[in-house]
Design an enzyme around this catalytic site. Structure first.
Site, mmCIF file in Angstrom:
data_model
loop_
_atom_site.group_PDB
_atom_site.id
_atom_site.type_symbol
_atom_site.label_atom_id
_atom_site.label_comp_id
_atom_site.label_asym_id
_atom_site.label_seq_id
_atom_site.Cartn_x
_atom_site.Cartn_y
_atom_site.Cartn_z
ATOM 1 N N ASP A 171 13.083 5.171 -90.255
ATOM 2 C CA ASP A 171 14.339 5.920 -90.072
ATOM 3 C C ASP A 171 15.339 5.888 -91.052
ATOM 4 O O ASP A 171 15.785 4.581 -90.947
ATOM 5 C CB ASP A 171 14.742 5.781 -88.488
ATOM 6 C CG ASP A 171 15.570 6.741 -87.998
ATOM 7 O OD1 ASP A 171 16.122 7.629 -88.728
ATOM 8 O OD2 ASP A 171 16.192 6.384 -86.908
ATOM 9 N N ASP A 231 19.363 14.548 -84.158
ATOM 10 C CA ASP A 231 18.490 14.014 -82.947
ATOM 11 C C ASP A 231 18.815 15.119 -81.965
ATOM 12 O O ASP A 231 20.063 15.753 -81.575
ATOM 13 C CB ASP A 231 19.395 12.758 -82.393
ATOM 14 C CG ASP A 231 19.109 11.537 -83.124
ATOM 15 O OD1 ASP A 231 18.697 11.751 -84.433
ATOM 16 O OD2 ASP A 231 19.534 10.270 -82.981
HETATM 17 C C1 GLA Z 1 18.090 7.623 -85.087
HETATM 18 C C2 GLA Z 1 16.618 8.460 -84.985
HETATM 19 C C3 GLA Z 1 16.731 8.365 -83.316
HETATM 20 C C4 GLA Z 1 16.483 6.838 -82.834
HETATM 21 C C5 GLA Z 1 17.578 6.277 -83.275
HETATM 22 C C6 GLA Z 1 17.445 4.687 -83.180
HETATM 23 O O1 GLA Z 1 19.220 8.431 -84.399
HETATM 24 O O2 GLA Z 1 16.904 9.836 -85.054
HETATM 25 O O3 GLA Z 1 15.388 8.953 -82.953
HETATM 26 O O4 GLA Z 1 15.264 6.530 -83.406
HETATM 27 O O5 GLA Z 1 18.082 6.549 -84.622
HETATM 28 O O6 GLA Z 1 18.505 4.146 -83.361
#
Ligand code: GLA
Length: 562
Positions: A171, A231
């Site tokens: 990520d 997200d």
């Molecule tokens: C990002 C990702 C999420 C999650 C968070 C964890 O926002 O897009 O899916 O993994 O980080 O901190």
């Protein structure tokens, strides 16, 4: 725990508005990118992830309970495989040798023990990490440390392999870096995972705390799945184009145009699901799941599996939709028509059936119609299986239903003349997108159509063994067209040594008779232009030797080997 501040927003040219043309095909720039061929993720990944419900509040007891619930709820048997531990599992400090460690208070038994627990229940182990200095929770200061993989890629990949990790969510979590920097950085971990010698499904997110680069390219050369959006949250429509947070409708708008990128081994990731988390009506939850399934997004549940109500279970375990999601052709549904409210999507399936979604984006009920011809079927007699009710009906071609507001009716359409024509419509630039009715074009397996078009000696084969274990090995084969004529449809033959038996291939179909193997192109990789190349991979059993074959012929003409 959610972030309150998000990075820059970017206007995404592929927003829904551009698609509002009745009957228009979904067009996108096609890509010649080679898909990542690591042998995993041949169909969209299915599993569970801790983030949507628990955020940073995770520990080994919770993950074990969720693992047990995967089994006792029937989710495992329905096809869900991966138990993914998201952010906040790590010790904020690496050990003295620079190794990642589980947080000792949250995961006192260690990450290897957790992997063993998950594996012992017939499931697979997923873990989260970030490529630069900090994970997203670390970036936002809601979790201590700066344990990203930057400069530790090889070491971390080996560590994950040693823990038995089967799935890595990687990520970005930074506002910095161009898209090219991101490609290079994500590729570094791709290569480190490959070198670590364990098949690990590679899931990336380039959008976090960054401009939204997820929908800007085909990331299939780098990863098995890549997030297309910011997200998700448990709402139908957040009003965002591609900014925090995204509702179901918003994610669909971004992802529909990316149809040409999906193929076995690489899929657009529409984010972990919100089914069963409240915030939406049952109709909306059903739409959410149906759309994720037909658009070939990974199906990663994000709800608390320990206390699912009946409605949630009915949605997540719908076998008709799971079969559509997991179809081996690995296609994402193409848009057949869209008038701003009524959206029709169609996904060709391996047995010649076509799944069609009648998606009502409006608030009130409406009738949505399409036809067998529009979804690429010919003939005059079809059966429609309603994926939600299991009811079957017959039609001579009209496909129509009354659909509630925000609802999605899905039919699996079978019939017509039988086997669809087996012609791959075109080579790598013609994935299931083009054509005025957008899709369900070619036949299911797309055999080589034309005869040999290569002159003898105008092909070169690179054959690499990319992994091996006690009773088998994985091979990758690249065919290069060294001639001057295009190859349109290919068939590569070779003779295996020492009782080797091919038992799985991707980006090719195959037959084996005795030691003689014939690998044939699939629909998207049938054309090789002069100077161009295409690759496929396989897994074979071996009896005592992984000796390389020598005699390769392409459409009957001998190839050199490199
Ligand atoms: C990002 C990702 C999420 C999650 C968070 C964890 O926002 O897009 O899916 O993994 O980080 O901190």
């Amino acid at each position: 725990m959610r972030r309150l501040v998000r990075g820059r927003r970017m206007a995404i040219a592929l927003a829904a508005g551009l698609l509002v043309t009745a009957g228009a095909a979904t067009m996108l720039p096609t890509s010649d990118a080679q898909a990542l061929e690591n042998g995993v993720g041949r169909t969209p990944a299915m599993g569970w992830n801790s983030w949507n419900t628990f955020g940073c509040n995770i520990n080994e007891t919770l993950i074990r309970q969720m693992t047990d619930a995967m089994v006792s709820s029937g989710m495992r048997d329905a096809g869900y495989q991966y138990v993914v531990v998201d952010d906040c599992w790590m010790n904020p400090n690496r050990d003295s040798a620079g190794n990642l460690q589980g947080d000792p208070s949250r995961f006192p038994s260690g990450m290897k023990a957790l992997g063993d627990y998950i594996h012992a229940r017939g499931l697979k182990f997923g873990i989260y990490q970030a490529p630069l200095d900090r994970t997203c929770a670390q970036y936002f200061g809601s979790y201590p440390g700066a344990t990203g993989s930057q400069g530790h890629e090889t070491q971390d990949a080996r560590q994950f392999a040693a823990w038995g990790v089967d799935y890595l969510k990687y990520d970005w979590c930074s506002p910095s870096g161009s898209i090219d920097d991101q490609v290079r950085t994500f590729a570094r971990m791709r290569d480190a995972l490959a070198a670590a010698g364990r098949p690990i499904l590679y899931s990336i997110n380039s959008n976090s705390i960054h401009s939204k680069t997820g929908p800007q390219r085909n990331w299939g050369d780098v990863s098995n799945m890549w997030r297309t959006t910011e997200d998700i949250t448990n709402t139908w429509n957040s009003g965002q184009t591609n900014g925090y947070p995204m509702g179901i409708q918003n994610i669909v708008d971004v992802t529909v145009p990316l149809v040409g990128y999906a193929r076995p081994g690489s899929f657009n990731d529409m984010d972990m699901m919100e089914v069963g988390r409240g915030g939406m009506t049952d109709t909306e939850m059903r739409s959410h799941f149906a759309l994720w399934a037909i658009l070939a997004s990974p199906l990663i549940a994000g709800n608390d599996l320990r206390n699912m109500n009946a409605a949630t279970q009915t949605i997540l375990k719908n076998q008709n939709l799971i079969a559509i999601s997991q179809d081996t052709l690995g296609l994402q549904a193409s848009q057949v028509s869209f008038d701003g409210t009524r959206r029709v999507l169609a996904k060709r399936l391996a047995n010649g059936d076509v799944a069609v979604a009648l998606f009502n984006q409006g608030a009130g009920a409406t009738t949505i119609s399409t036809s067998a011809t529009a979804i690429g079927l010919s003939g005059s007699s079809f059966t429609l299986l309603d994926a939600w009710t299991n009811a079957t009906s017959s039609t001579s071609g009209n496909i129509s239903a009354s659909v509630p507001g925000h609802g999605t009716v899905v039919f699996r359409v079978s019939g017509g003349p039988g086997t669809p024509t087996a012609t791959p419509t075109a080579g790598p630039t013609a994935t299931p997108t083009a054509g005025p009715t957008a899709t369900p074009t070619a036949g299911p397996t797309a055999t080589p159509t034309t005869g040999p078009t290569t002159a003898p000696g105008s092909c070169q084969v690179t054959y690499a063994i990319t992994g091996q274990w006690p009773d088998g090995f994985q091979g990758d084969v690249t065919i290069r067209n060294t001639g001057t004529a295009p190859v349109n449809g290919w068939s590569l033959r070779w003779s295996f040594a020492n009782g080797q038996q091919l038992n799985q291939a991707w980006s090719a179909s195959y037959t084996q008779s005795g030691s003689q193997v014939t690998a044939t192109n699939v629909s998207w990789n049938g054309s090789i232009s002069p100077g161009g190349a295409t690759s496929f991979g396989f897994i074979a059993n071996w009896a005592g030797s992984n000796a390389k074959p020598t005699a390769f012929t392409l459409n009957g003409a001998a190839c050199t080997t490199a």
